[in-house]
Design a protein around this motif. Structure first.
Motif, short mmCIF file in Angstrom:
data_model
loop_
_atom_site.label_atom_id
_atom_site.label_comp_id
_atom_site.label_asym_id
_atom_site.label_seq_id
_atom_site.Cartn_x
_atom_site.Cartn_y
_atom_site.Cartn_z
N ARG A 139 0.83 -1.20 0.00
CA ARG A 139 0.00 0.00 0.00
C ARG A 139 0.87 1.26 0.00
NH1 ARG A 139 -4.92 1.67 4.17
NH2 ARG A 139 -5.16 3.80 3.40
N ALA A 140 1.98 1.19 0.73
CA ALA A 140 2.87 2.36 0.79
C ALA A 140 3.40 2.70 -0.60
CB ALA A 140 4.02 2.09 1.75
N ALA A 141 3.74 1.68 -1.39
CA ALA A 141 4.25 1.92 -2.74
C ALA A 141 3.15 2.49 -3.63
CB ALA A 141 4.79 0.62 -3.32
N VAL A 142 1.94 1.99 -3.47
CA VAL A 142 0.82 2.50 -4.28
C VAL A 142 0.49 3.93 -3.89
CG1 VAL A 142 -1.66 2.22 -4.76
CG2 VAL A 142 -0.14 0.21 -4.74
N ASP A 143 0.43 4.20 -2.58
CA ASP A 143 0.12 5.55 -2.11
C ASP A 143 1.17 6.56 -2.57
OD1 ASP A 143 -2.14 4.62 -0.90
OD2 ASP A 143 -1.34 4.65 1.14
N ALA A 144 2.41 6.10 -2.69
CA ALA A 144 3.49 6.99 -3.13
C ALA A 144 3.52 7.17 -4.64
CB ALA A 144 4.83 6.44 -2.65
N GLY A 145 2.66 6.43 -5.34
CA GLY A 145 2.60 6.58 -6.79
C GLY A 145 3.59 5.73 -7.56
N TYR A 146 4.22 4.76 -6.87
CA TYR A 146 5.21 3.92 -7.55
C TYR A 146 4.54 2.86 -8.42
CZ TYR A 146 8.17 5.79 -3.77
OH TYR A 146 8.83 6.60 -2.89
N ALA A 147 3.30 2.48 -8.07
CA ALA A 147 2.59 1.41 -8.78
C ALA A 147 1.10 1.75 -8.81
CB ALA A 147 2.82 0.08 -8.08
N PRO A 148 0.36 1.25 -9.79
CA PRO A 148 -1.07 1.53 -9.88
C PRO A 148 -1.87 0.81 -8.80
CG PRO A 148 -0.41 0.02 -11.61
CD PRO A 148 0.86 0.48 -10.96
N ASP A 180 -4.32 -1.23 -8.92
CA ASP A 180 -4.66 -2.64 -9.11
C ASP A 180 -3.50 -3.58 -8.81
OD1 ASP A 180 -3.42 -1.54 -11.36
OD2 ASP A 180 -4.27 -3.04 -12.70
N TYR A 181 -2.33 -3.04 -8.46
CA TYR A 181 -1.21 -3.87 -8.02
C TYR A 181 -1.23 -4.12 -6.51
CZ TYR A 181 1.41 -3.40 -12.46
OH TYR A 181 1.83 -3.46 -13.77
N GLN A 182 -2.05 -3.37 -5.79
CA GLN A 182 -1.95 -3.38 -4.32
C GLN A 182 -2.37 -4.72 -3.73
OE1 GLN A 182 -3.53 0.05 -2.26
NE2 GLN A 182 -4.00 -1.16 -0.46
N VAL A 183 -1.51 -5.26 -2.89
CA VAL A 183 -1.77 -6.49 -2.15
C VAL A 183 -1.96 -6.13 -0.68
CG1 VAL A 183 -0.80 -8.70 -1.39
CG2 VAL A 183 -0.45 -7.93 -3.75
N GLY A 184 -3.00 -6.63 -0.07
CA GLY A 184 -3.21 -6.34 1.35
C GLY A 184 -4.67 -6.32 1.72
N GLN A 185 -4.93 -5.96 2.95
CA GLN A 185 -6.29 -5.93 3.47
C GLN A 185 -7.17 -4.98 2.67
OE1 GLN A 185 -6.65 -4.44 7.46
NE2 GLN A 185 -8.57 -5.50 7.83
#
Length: 314
Positions: free
Chosen positions: A228-237, A239-244
């Protein structure tokens, strides 16, 4: 008692989540029907009829059902509820969108994200981001349940259920499908992949994420995930997010690169068969669930790993 499973389908095929939800349904009752809703979905219905253990496939077709609108599905499902004691959907984004509407219409409590069926009225589900399990018992006459598909084994093929056409219900009065943007990729779909390579905030930038994570994933034939941290930072879209708050995965191999292992991320991947963690922080929580841990800077470890994979490829 009879159970209705809402198929996860794309109008042409039935996704593996449906097979796993059928497995959960068969632990409630031997009388399991599957609803395939969509437009031009006869092929998907025929595929569902081949799932072992399915008694009957109900096929509902209309233009309103083509895009999976929850309101349209509700109109098709609620009239069928009188014939069933339980309605199960996979705990996908669509299932989580649909099930609360069905439960509200039937005036019952939804039972979310079950990981075990104890009996027809008793189920086990995770709480506190998967750090604890609770056993819940329902006295409702009808159960509306979402199933965590990563926990259940897929039902086998070999069935020969009949297919029956049912009313599709009316079109939603206040909701309409406007548009969708589909990202096409040659990589496996994240929730169905046997190998997942995920990157975390340590990547530092979207460019670094693409430079490090994507080539490794391509080399392994893996799907790409992210914390989630990577997605929130804009590193990945997203739909890549893994987690709760993202996608729950349980691949054969999960490679976590530069991911510390926050509780919400662990909730989405700790059921993976083999977990490999690469992190330069020896105290990172990810190592508590990892089968193999490497305390190292990914900038050194990943190039070395790629060199070794290249040798194996030869």
């Amino acid at each position: 008692m009879a159970v209705l499973v809402i198929a996860d389908n794309d109008n042409a095929t039935v996704r593996d989540n449906t097979h796993k939800t059928v497995t959960a349904a068969l632990r409630i009752s031997s009388d399991v029907d599957v609803l395939v809703a969509g437009q031009g979905a006869r092929a998907a219905a025929e595929a569902a009829a081949k799932i072992k253990g399915v008694r009957k496939v109900l096929l509902a077709e209309s233009e309103a059902l083509a895009q999976g609108l929850a309101e349209a599905f509700e109109a098709a499902i609620v009239p069928l509820a009188a014939n069933y004691e339980a309605i199960l959907t996979p705990a996908t984004s669509q299932g989580k969108n649909l099930s609360p509407r069905i439960a509200a219409k039937l005036d019952v409590a939804q039972i979310s994200d079950i990981v075990e069926v104890v009996d027809a009225n008793t189920f086990v589900r995770p709480i506190y981001a998967g750090n604890a399990l609770e056993t819940v018992q329902s006295s409702d006459a009808k159960k509306v349940i979402t199933v965590r598909p990563t926990v259940f084994k897929a039902a086998e093929e070999g069935g020969s259920a009949s297919i029956e056409t049912v009313e599709a219900g009316g079109a939603p009065a206040k909701t309409r499908f406007v548009d969708q943007q589909i990202v096409k990729s040659e990589r496996p779909e994240l929730t169905a992949a046997k190998i997942v390579v995920s990157g975390g905030r340590a990547m530092g930038s979207a460019e670094e994420f693409q430079r490090v994570i994507e080539p490794l994933a391509d080399k392994l034939g893996a799907a790409v995930g992210a914390s989630r941290a990577a997605v929130d930072a804009g590193y990945a879209p997203n739909d890549y997010q893994v987690g709760q708050t993202g996608k729950v995965v349980a691949p054969e191999l999960y490679v976590a690169v530069g991911i510390s292992g926050a509780i919400q991320h662990l909730a989405g991947m700790k059921d993976s068969k083999v977990i490999v963690a690469i992190n330069k922080d020896a105290d990172a929580p990810i190592f508590q669930v990892a089968d193999y841990g490497l305390v190292a800077d990914y900038k050194t470890a990943i190039p070395e790993l790629m060199d070794e994979l290249a040798k194996v490829g030869k």
